[in-house]
Motif scaffolding. Structure first.
Motif, PDB file in Angstrom:
ATOM      1  N   SER A 138      14.308 -60.995 100.412  1.00  0.00           N
ATOM      2  CA  SER A 138      15.048 -60.034 101.217  1.00  0.00           C
ATOM      3  C   SER A 138      15.605 -60.595 102.582  1.00  0.00           C
TER       4      SER A 138
ATOM      5  N   TYR B  88      14.453 -53.191 104.155  1.00  0.00           N
ATOM      6  CA  TYR B  88      15.305 -53.066 102.915  1.00  0.00           C
ATOM      7  C   TYR B  88      14.411 -52.654 101.880  1.00  0.00           C
TER       8      TYR B  88
ATOM      9  N   LYS C 257      13.458 -48.184 100.721  1.00  0.00           N
ATOM     10  CA  LYS C 257      14.224 -47.559  99.662  1.00  0.00           C
ATOM     11  C   LYS C 257      13.075 -47.455  98.588  1.00  0.00           C
TER      12      LYS C 257
END
Length: 85
Positions: A35, A40, A43
């Motif tokens: 990532s 990130y 979520k």
């Protein structure tokens, strides 16, 4: 009526967000994902839902569970008819 006040401070939410992100980053490293930044992973999901990875997809026909059930039924039919001969 109760007065409106927060039970938890910012530190509480930061701690748990950091904990969840750390767990998901560890899972991502084990599977070889990359990532751009760790946030990130704040979520929800950490699994792939593409058609190649998902067993239960309607794009290629019956779901996986129904394919297994159909195979079992076909095997039972072939066993029944083979015993009759």
């Amino acid at each position: 009526m109760k007065p409106h006040h927060k039970n938890r401070g910012r530190a509480y939410y930061r701690h748990h967000r950091k904990r969840v992100i750390h767990r998901k980053v560890k899972i991502a490293k084990q599977t070889g994902w990359r990532s751009r930044f760790p946030g990130y992973f704040a979520k929800g999901k950490v699994h792939c839902s593409c058609q190649m990875c998902s067993q239960k997809t309607n794009a290629d026909g019956f779901p996986h569970s129904q394919l297994i059930q159909l195979e079992r039924l076909n095997r039972q039919l072939s066993d029944y008819f083979s015993k009759g001969e």
